[in-house]
Design a protein around this motif. Structure first.
Motif, short mmCIF file in Angstrom:
data_model
loop_
_atom_site.label_atom_id
_atom_site.label_comp_id
_atom_site.label_asym_id
_atom_site.label_seq_id
_atom_site.Cartn_x
_atom_site.Cartn_y
_atom_site.Cartn_z
N GLU A 21 0.83 -1.21 0.00
CA GLU A 21 0.00 0.00 0.00
C GLU A 21 0.86 1.26 0.00
O GLU A 21 0.58 2.22 -0.73
N ASN A 22 1.92 1.28 0.80
CA ASN A 22 2.80 2.45 0.84
C ASN A 22 3.50 2.67 -0.49
O ASN A 22 3.70 3.81 -0.92
N VAL A 23 3.88 1.58 -1.17
CA VAL A 23 4.52 1.69 -2.48
C VAL A 23 3.51 2.20 -3.51
O VAL A 23 3.80 3.11 -4.30
N ARG A 24 2.31 1.62 -3.51
CA ARG A 24 1.30 2.05 -4.49
C ARG A 24 0.93 3.51 -4.32
O ARG A 24 0.81 4.26 -5.30
N ASN A 25 0.77 3.96 -3.08
CA ASN A 25 0.42 5.36 -2.84
C ASN A 25 1.54 6.30 -3.28
O ASN A 25 1.28 7.39 -3.80
N THR A 26 2.77 5.87 -3.07
CA THR A 26 3.90 6.70 -3.52
C THR A 26 3.95 6.78 -5.03
O THR A 26 4.18 7.84 -5.61
N ALA A 56 7.19 -5.22 -2.50
CA ALA A 56 7.37 -3.93 -3.17
C ALA A 56 7.30 -4.08 -4.68
O ALA A 56 6.68 -3.28 -5.38
N LEU A 57 7.93 -5.12 -5.20
CA LEU A 57 7.90 -5.36 -6.64
C LEU A 57 6.49 -5.70 -7.10
O LEU A 57 6.05 -5.26 -8.17
N GLU A 58 5.77 -6.47 -6.31
CA GLU A 58 4.38 -6.78 -6.64
C GLU A 58 3.53 -5.53 -6.72
O GLU A 58 2.58 -5.46 -7.52
N LEU A 243 0.65 7.02 6.00
CA LEU A 243 1.51 5.84 5.90
C LEU A 243 0.93 4.72 6.76
O LEU A 243 0.42 4.97 7.85
N ARG A 244 1.07 3.51 6.27
CA ARG A 244 0.53 2.36 6.99
C ARG A 244 1.67 1.57 7.63
O ARG A 244 2.48 0.97 6.92
N PRO A 245 1.77 1.56 8.95
CA PRO A 245 2.86 0.83 9.61
C PRO A 245 2.81 -0.65 9.26
O PRO A 245 1.74 -1.25 9.18
N ALA A 246 4.00 -1.24 9.07
CA ALA A 246 4.07 -2.63 8.62
C ALA A 246 4.50 -3.60 9.70
O ALA A 246 4.39 -4.80 9.50
N LEU A 247 4.98 -3.12 10.84
CA LEU A 247 5.56 -4.02 11.84
C LEU A 247 4.84 -3.93 13.16
O LEU A 247 4.53 -2.83 13.65
N MET A 248 4.58 -5.09 13.75
CA MET A 248 4.10 -5.17 15.13
C MET A 248 5.00 -6.13 15.89
O MET A 248 5.21 -7.27 15.48
#
Length: 377
Positions: A21-26, A56-58, A243-248
């Motif tokens: 999502e972060n890659v697509r939005n960028t 990211a490539l996807e 931005l959507r955080p990716a880590l928990m």
């Protein structure tokens, strides 16, 4: 048997859909004429380089970027066939391996480029390089027109492909300033000096991508923000999209005890109970990246903030509980639980550092578990 069944419960869950999502939005922000270079150095900023790279490539990233030769080779060995750019310095002998594995490397000085050019006739495949211009970062790259042209000519004479040219901004995550303007102007002048414009001209890191769209050029390098973390407080307040955080980072209570008034906790007996208290033990410590300076940091248990008490040990730490709880109770150290959230920025503020350092410090002995958009972190 799965490790989760017999190992300690401390894990870092990575939401790959957040990366995408972060890659697509960028990519939507920069437009169709500007590609996104996914920066996966430092093991994907602690998130796991290979899996993050795939996500990211996807999502449409045009290529990958790393910092060291080892990181580039590891991606190739993981089966990734996309273009990989090595942003950092590399020893001259690595150029041969880079050519064999189709890894693009950085040319950062005339002497380095001439040494590689001398060896290039023996390479089994053509080598690609990106020329690095130091416009004010003071780290890698050439600072004069003479050195830039000398690098370019040495490469072309040896039939080495000058695939790109780039620089790195030192103050893009701060309010507009003279250093930023000087660097942007100097880079444009450097690009114009080349007899032929390379395929990729790139300068923007995450901060510049959001704050200075006029410098997006042919590609932007998406680093920390690909993982859902803002480069600085200044940028966070001005982001063009959330931005959507990716880590928990989570674990469980493994031991619970009741303390009486005056009982102490951990090395140095720095914490002393003021009355009857319940204290729980977590199987995570400074060897995992929960540094000693984070004593006093809150964690989330039952949707409430609970404070780490006493000194953090190498493998464990203790937290003050609001009431008696049973071992096995879920604990979130980074991420969301209920209506509360603990972010890498919060850790960074306590440590007097930046969130970049928080996530890359998370030890590899913490298993990374990959999810596909199953939760909000």
């Amino acid at each position: 048997m799965e490790q989760m069944e017999w190992g300690r419960p401390t894990v870092a869950a990575i939401d790959l859909e957040a990366i995408r999502e972060n890659v697509r939005n960028t990519a939507r922000l920069t437009g169709p004429d500007t590609g996104v270079i996914a920066v996966v150095k430092a093991d994907g900023y602690g998130h796991g380089a290979a899996r993050v790279a795939e996500a990211a490539l996807e999502a449409g990233a045009m290529m990958l970027a790393v910092a060291t030769p080892d990181e580039a080779v590891e991606l190739r060995e993981a089966g990734l066939e996309a273009d990989i750019l090595l942003l950092g310095a590399s020893p001259v002998p690595f150029a041969r391996i880079a050519a064999e594995q189709d890894i693009i490397i950085t040319a950062d000085s005339p002497a380095w480029m001439e040494a590689v050019a001398a060896a290039a006739p023996d390479f089994v495949r053509p080598l690609r390089v990106h020329l690095k211009v130091d416009t004010g970062m003071g780290r890698l790259g050439v600072r004069s027109a003479e050195d830039l042209l000398r690098m370019y000519r040495a490469a072309r004479a040896a039939n080495i492909s000058v695939d790109g040219i780039f620089t790195h901004f030192a103050t893009a995550d701060e309010p507009d300033n003279e250093v930023w303007r000087m660097q942007a102007s100097g880079f444009r002048e450097a690009v114009e000096l080349l007899p032929e414009r390379p395929r990729l001209v790139h300068a923007s890191n995450s901060a510049a991508t959001f704050m200075h769209p006029e410098c997006k050029f042919d590609a932007v390098r998406l680093g920390i923000s690909m993982y859902g973390i803002a480069p600085s407080d200044f940028v966070r307040e001005r982001l063009p999209f959330p931005l959507r955080p990716a880590l928990m980072l989570s674990t469980e209570l493994v031991h619970v005890k009741r303390l009486g008034r005056g009982d102490t906790v951990s090395y140095g007996a720095t914490y002393r109970a003021q009355g009857d208290e319940w204290v729980g033990t977590l199987p995570i410590g400074y060897a995992d990246g929960l540094l000693r300076g984070q004593s006093g940091q809150d964690v989330l248990i039952g949707g409430r903030r609970c404070r780490i008490v006493g000194r953090i040990c190498m493998d464990q730490c203790m937290v003050r509980l609001p009431h008696e709880m049973a071992p096995g109770e879920p604990v979130v150290l980074l991420g969301k639980q209920g209506n509360e959230r603990v972010s890498p920025d919060e850790w960074a503020e306590r440590l007097g550092t930046i969130p970049y350092e928080v996530v890359v410090t998370l030890s590899k002995r913490i298993p990374r578990v990959y999810l596909q958009g199953r939760g909000e972190y």
